[in-house]
Design a protein around this motif. Sequence first.
Motif, PDB file in Angstrom:
ATOM      1  N   GLU A  88       0.830  -1.207   0.000  1.00  4.51           N
ATOM      2  CA  GLU A  88       0.000   0.000   0.000  1.00  4.51           C
ATOM      3  C   GLU A  88       0.865   1.257   0.000  1.00  4.51           C
ATOM      4  OE1 GLU A  88      -3.439   2.148  -0.166  1.00  4.51           O
ATOM      5  OE2 GLU A  88      -3.286  -0.035  -0.246  1.00  4.51           O
ATOM      6  N   LEU A  89       1.920   1.252   0.792  1.00  4.28           N
ATOM      7  CA  LEU A  89       2.786   2.424   0.900  1.00  4.28           C
ATOM      8  C   LEU A  89       3.496   2.714  -0.417  1.00  4.28           C
ATOM      9  CD1 LEU A  89       4.164   4.591   2.650  1.00  4.28           C
ATOM     10  CD2 LEU A  89       5.848   2.887   3.281  1.00  4.28           C
ATOM     11  N   PHE A  90       4.093   1.703  -1.019  1.00  4.54           N
ATOM     12  CA  PHE A  90       4.838   1.918  -2.248  1.00  4.54           C
ATOM     13  C   PHE A  90       3.924   1.992  -3.475  1.00  4.54           C
ATOM     14  CE2 PHE A  90       8.314   0.702   0.449  1.00  4.54           C
ATOM     15  CZ  PHE A  90       9.374   1.436  -0.049  1.00  4.54           C
ATOM     16  N   GLY A  91       2.687   1.529  -3.359  1.00  9.09           N
ATOM     17  CA  GLY A  91       1.767   1.578  -4.493  1.00  9.09           C
ATOM     18  C   GLY A  91       0.965   2.865  -4.557  1.00  9.09           C
ATOM     19  N   LYS A  97       1.013   9.724  -4.390  1.00 13.44           N
ATOM     20  CA  LYS A  97       0.373  10.968  -3.963  1.00 13.44           C
ATOM     21  C   LYS A  97       1.373  11.977  -3.406  1.00 13.44           C
ATOM     22  CE  LYS A  97      -4.031   8.860  -2.785  1.00 13.44           C
ATOM     23  NZ  LYS A  97      -4.956   8.538  -1.707  1.00 13.44           N
ATOM     24  N   ILE A  98       2.439  11.493  -2.781  1.00 10.27           N
ATOM     25  CA  ILE A  98       3.389  12.398  -2.121  1.00 10.27           C
ATOM     26  C   ILE A  98       4.682  12.567  -2.907  1.00 10.27           C
ATOM     27  CG2 ILE A  98       2.475  11.880   0.169  1.00 10.27           C
ATOM     28  CD1 ILE A  98       4.953  10.105   0.590  1.00 10.27           C
ATOM     29  N   ALA A  99       4.714  12.110  -4.148  1.00 14.75           N
ATOM     30  CA  ALA A  99       5.960  12.096  -4.918  1.00 14.75           C
ATOM     31  C   ALA A  99       6.547  13.488  -5.130  1.00 14.75           C
ATOM     32  CB  ALA A  99       5.726  11.416  -6.262  1.00 14.75           C
ATOM     33  N   ARG A 142       5.981  16.270  -3.199  1.00 16.29           N
ATOM     34  CA  ARG A 142       6.087  17.089  -1.985  1.00 16.29           C
ATOM     35  C   ARG A 142       7.481  17.045  -1.389  1.00 16.29           C
ATOM     36  NH1 ARG A 142       0.779  15.641   1.499  1.00 16.29           N
ATOM     37  NH2 ARG A 142      -0.694  15.873  -0.194  1.00 16.29           N
ATOM     38  N   PRO A 143       7.964  18.171  -0.868  1.00 22.01           N
ATOM     39  CA  PRO A 143       9.283  18.169  -0.241  1.00 22.01           C
ATOM     40  C   PRO A 143       9.269  17.706   1.218  1.00 22.01           C
ATOM     41  CG  PRO A 143       8.440  20.384  -0.334  1.00 22.01           C
ATOM     42  CD  PRO A 143       7.440  19.509  -1.048  1.00 22.01           C
ATOM     43  N   GLY A 144       8.121  17.575   1.826  1.00 26.58           N
ATOM     44  CA  GLY A 144       8.023  17.137   3.220  1.00 26.58           C
ATOM     45  C   GLY A 144       6.625  17.377   3.752  1.00 26.58           C
ATOM     46  N   GLY A 145       6.411  17.063   5.019  1.00 25.58           N
ATOM     47  CA  GLY A 145       5.103  17.270   5.645  1.00 25.58           C
ATOM     48  C   GLY A 145       4.054  16.336   5.094  1.00 25.58           C
ATOM     49  N   TYR A 146       4.291  15.041   5.228  1.00 26.30           N
ATOM     50  CA  TYR A 146       3.425  14.052   4.609  1.00 26.30           C
ATOM     51  C   TYR A 146       2.231  13.657   5.450  1.00 26.30           C
ATOM     52  CZ  TYR A 146       7.786  13.571   2.050  1.00 26.30           C
ATOM     53  OH  TYR A 146       8.918  13.816   1.343  1.00 26.30           O
ATOM     54  N   THR A 147       2.242  13.946   6.738  1.00 25.35           N
ATOM     55  CA  THR A 147       1.123  13.570   7.601  1.00 25.35           C
ATOM     56  C   THR A 147       0.381  14.811   8.065  1.00 25.35           C
ATOM     57  OG1 THR A 147       2.570  13.543   9.521  1.00 25.35           O
ATOM     58  CG2 THR A 147       2.206  11.454   8.417  1.00 25.35           C
ATOM     59  N   ARG A 148      -0.876  14.621   8.351  1.00 19.63           N
ATOM     60  CA  ARG A 148      -1.740  15.707   8.801  1.00 19.63           C
ATOM     61  C   ARG A 148      -2.388  15.285  10.111  1.00 19.63           C
ATOM     62  NH1 ARG A 148      -5.739  16.048   4.608  1.00 19.63           N
ATOM     63  NH2 ARG A 148      -4.001  16.838   3.397  1.00 19.63           N
TER      64      ARG A 148
END
Length: 94
Positions: free
Chosen positions: A55-58, A63-65, A67-73
């Motif tokens: 799931e993480l690599f798929g 979706k986060i490719a 972004r420079p950072g801040g992946y969680t909300r």
Amino acid sequence: MASSLILHKRITTTVAKAKALRKYVEPMLTKSKEDTTHSRRMVFAALQDKESIKELFGNISSKIATRPGGYTRILKLSDTRLGDNAEMCIIEPG
């Protein structure tokens, strides 16, 4: 808890646990942006769950490719836990 976050995309927990989880999960999300055998093995060493790795690599890494950072909300909820009055929140990746 990290595997649950990746598999279920959103979990409800206390604010303190969410902040601790953020420090644990964000480096894994950074490693998932580069889909190599080494990065998969590094993340598997931490998670120990094949389904969450897929799931993480798929889905999540696409979706986060960019972004420079801040992946969680972390979204704080207005209610508190009944037993100990702890502040509750929702944490989600992306």
